[in-house]
Scaffold this motif. Sequence first.
Motif, PDB file in Angstrom:
ATOM      1  N   UNK A  48       0.820  -1.209   0.000  1.00 55.03           N
ATOM      2  CA  UNK A  48       0.000   0.000   0.000  1.00 55.03           C
ATOM      3  C   UNK A  48       0.847   1.249   0.000  1.00 55.03           C
ATOM      4  N   UNK A  49       0.159   2.374  -0.066  1.00 59.32           N
ATOM      5  CA  UNK A  49       0.845   3.645  -0.179  1.00 59.32           C
ATOM      6  C   UNK A  49       1.498   4.033   1.147  1.00 59.32           C
ATOM      7  N   UNK A  50       2.621   4.705   1.038  1.00 58.55           N
ATOM      8  CA  UNK A  50       3.283   5.316   2.189  1.00 58.55           C
ATOM      9  C   UNK A  50       3.429   6.801   1.875  1.00 58.55           C
ATOM     10  N   UNK A  51       2.940   7.666   2.740  1.00 58.63           N
ATOM     11  CA  UNK A  51       2.940   9.102   2.487  1.00 58.63           C
ATOM     12  C   UNK A  51       4.248   9.736   2.958  1.00 58.63           C
ATOM     13  N   UNK A  52       4.874  10.445   2.062  1.00 58.61           N
ATOM     14  CA  UNK A  52       6.053  11.241   2.394  1.00 58.61           C
ATOM     15  C   UNK A  52       5.652  12.708   2.233  1.00 58.61           C
ATOM     16  N   UNK A  53       5.019  13.258   3.266  1.00 60.22           N
ATOM     17  CA  UNK A  53       4.383  14.571   3.161  1.00 60.22           C
ATOM     18  C   UNK A  53       5.203  15.654   3.844  1.00 60.22           C
ATOM     19  N   UNK A  54       5.106  16.840   3.273  1.00 56.72           N
ATOM     20  CA  UNK A  54       5.659  18.059   3.876  1.00 56.72           C
ATOM     21  C   UNK A  54       4.504  19.044   3.996  1.00 56.72           C
ATOM     22  N   UNK A  55       4.370  19.689   5.149  1.00 55.44           N
ATOM     23  CA  UNK A  55       3.276  20.622   5.359  1.00 55.44           C
ATOM     24  C   UNK A  55       3.444  21.857   4.473  1.00 55.44           C
ATOM     25  N   UNK A  56       2.384  22.170   3.712  1.00 59.80           N
ATOM     26  CA  UNK A  56       2.403  23.357   2.858  1.00 59.80           C
ATOM     27  C   UNK A  56       2.175  24.610   3.689  1.00 59.80           C
ATOM     28  N   UNK A  57       2.900  25.649   3.377  1.00 55.46           N
ATOM     29  CA  UNK A  57       2.713  26.939   4.041  1.00 55.46           C
ATOM     30  C   UNK A  57       2.304  28.036   3.061  1.00 55.46           C
ATOM     31  N   UNK A  58       2.339  27.747   1.761  1.00 58.19           N
ATOM     32  CA  UNK A  58       1.910  28.714   0.762  1.00 58.19           C
ATOM     33  C   UNK A  58       1.540  27.983  -0.521  1.00 58.19           C
ATOM     34  N   UNK A  59       0.731  28.643  -1.362  1.00 57.25           N
ATOM     35  CA  UNK A  59       0.353  28.111  -2.669  1.00 57.25           C
ATOM     36  C   UNK A  59      -0.267  26.719  -2.558  1.00 57.25           C
ATOM     37  N   UNK A  60      -1.313  26.592  -1.745  1.00 57.61           N
ATOM     38  CA  UNK A  60      -1.976  25.301  -1.611  1.00 57.61           C
ATOM     39  C   UNK A  60      -3.480  25.527  -1.497  1.00 57.61           C
ATOM     40  N   UNK A  61      -4.242  24.453  -1.721  1.00 52.81           N
ATOM     41  CA  UNK A  61      -5.695  24.480  -1.637  1.00 52.81           C
ATOM     42  C   UNK A  61      -6.164  23.324  -0.772  1.00 52.81           C
ATOM     43  N   UNK A  62      -7.123  23.583   0.120  1.00 54.44           N
ATOM     44  CA  UNK A  62      -7.687  22.538   0.971  1.00 54.44           C
ATOM     45  C   UNK A  62      -8.819  21.852   0.214  1.00 54.44           C
ATOM     46  N   UNK A  63      -8.684  20.559  -0.009  1.00 56.21           N
ATOM     47  CA  UNK A  63      -9.678  19.767  -0.724  1.00 56.21           C
ATOM     48  C   UNK A  63     -10.203  18.699   0.225  1.00 56.21           C
ATOM     49  N   UNK A  64     -11.526  18.558   0.295  1.00 60.83           N
ATOM     50  CA  UNK A  64     -12.121  17.578   1.203  1.00 60.83           C
ATOM     51  C   UNK A  64     -11.991  16.154   0.675  1.00 60.83           C
ATOM     52  N   UNK A  65     -11.866  15.215   1.603  1.00 56.92           N
ATOM     53  CA  UNK A  65     -11.802  13.808   1.227  1.00 56.92           C
ATOM     54  C   UNK A  65     -13.118  13.308   0.640  1.00 56.92           C
ATOM     55  N   UNK A  66     -14.230  14.006   0.954  1.00 58.92           N
ATOM     56  CA  UNK A  66     -15.490  13.585   0.366  1.00 58.92           C
ATOM     57  C   UNK A  66     -15.481  13.753  -1.145  1.00 58.92           C
ATOM     58  N   UNK A  67     -14.611  14.653  -1.639  1.00 60.74           N
ATOM     59  CA  UNK A  67     -14.437  14.805  -3.088  1.00 60.74           C
ATOM     60  C   UNK A  67     -13.364  13.871  -3.619  1.00 60.74           C
ATOM     61  N   UNK A  68     -12.188  13.905  -3.033  1.00 55.86           N
ATOM     62  CA  UNK A  68     -11.075  13.119  -3.572  1.00 55.86           C
ATOM     63  C   UNK A  68     -11.325  11.616  -3.478  1.00 55.86           C
ATOM     64  N   UNK A  69     -12.183  11.182  -2.555  1.00 59.01           N
ATOM     65  CA  UNK A  69     -12.480   9.756  -2.408  1.00 59.01           C
ATOM     66  C   UNK A  69     -13.950   9.460  -2.713  1.00 59.01           C
ATOM     67  N   UNK A  70     -14.560  10.313  -3.550  1.00 57.28           N
ATOM     68  CA  UNK A  70     -15.983  10.154  -3.861  1.00 57.28           C
ATOM     69  C   UNK A  70     -16.229   8.815  -4.560  1.00 57.28           C
ATOM     70  N   UNK A  71     -17.184   8.030  -4.096  1.00 56.54           N
ATOM     71  CA  UNK A  71     -17.364   6.681  -4.657  1.00 56.54           C
ATOM     72  C   UNK A  71     -18.036   6.664  -6.027  1.00 56.54           C
ATOM     73  N   UNK A  72     -18.686   7.752  -6.425  1.00 59.60           N
ATOM     74  CA  UNK A  72     -19.449   7.737  -7.663  1.00 59.60           C
ATOM     75  C   UNK A  72     -18.864   8.609  -8.772  1.00 59.60           C
ATOM     76  N   UNK A  73     -17.913   9.470  -8.454  1.00 58.50           N
ATOM     77  CA  UNK A  73     -17.325  10.335  -9.464  1.00 58.50           C
ATOM     78  C   UNK A  73     -16.177   9.634 -10.176  1.00 58.50           C
ATOM     79  N   UNK A  74     -16.015   9.946 -11.466  1.00 56.40           N
ATOM     80  CA  UNK A  74     -14.878   9.422 -12.208  1.00 56.40           C
ATOM     81  C   UNK A  74     -13.612  10.143 -11.780  1.00 56.40           C
ATOM     82  N   UNK A  75     -12.474   9.528 -12.087  1.00 58.60           N
ATOM     83  CA  UNK A  75     -11.202  10.142 -11.726  1.00 58.60           C
ATOM     84  C   UNK A  75     -11.018  11.475 -12.431  1.00 58.60           C
TER      85      UNK A  75
END
Length: 220
Positions: free
Chosen positions: A29-56
Amino acid sequence: MDTENPSAPARPQSRIPGKNHPDGHRIAGVVHDHVRHTENFTVIGNDLTQHPDLSLLAIGLACYIQSVRRGTAVDIKTLAARFPEGPTRIAAALRELEAHGYLRRTRERTATGRIVTRTISCNRPGHRGAREQATRRPARRTSPEEPAPRKRLPAVPQPSRPWPALLQTAVDVLSGLRREDPRLLLSATDAEHLAPGVAAWLERDVTPTAVRHALTENLP
């Protein structure tokens, strides 16, 4: 029969990654190598990114639309020039987002008479911001028949013997104050409320003239 030596050193653990896992291999499975953004970013909800009915494509397109500045063109022609999927697939993805409430598109006429399409991007379908609610909420109407709440009058001293004649003399003193100063015009209700306090003075042998002088002297 051989016995185990309790003083023998423990068997060393393997330092090879994955050797100590019960299955002998790494967890898939995936392993996240994340760095916290402090500029130039957008908050996107998981209800959208993991939506069960929307296409990619629809999910990716919604993320792009939510990330752009206000006023950026997001019509089919502009998006097709920006991305390789083409107008047909992009149009289908936009219809998906409309069906699930992530987009609202309306046609409006400008001041010059031109018809334009207005696109509203929703990051939480079904939830409207406080600003839009405030503009749509009708103002509360105050019925002209509803009287304004009357200010509560302060408590006044009470005479030991509230004789009717004494109270009437007190009312006459209060009603006559307007002749000394027009600002001291009292309503009948106010005079009746304040009369016991004046009566408390009168029953102590204070004359009406003295009471009137005390109430009107040194007014601002």
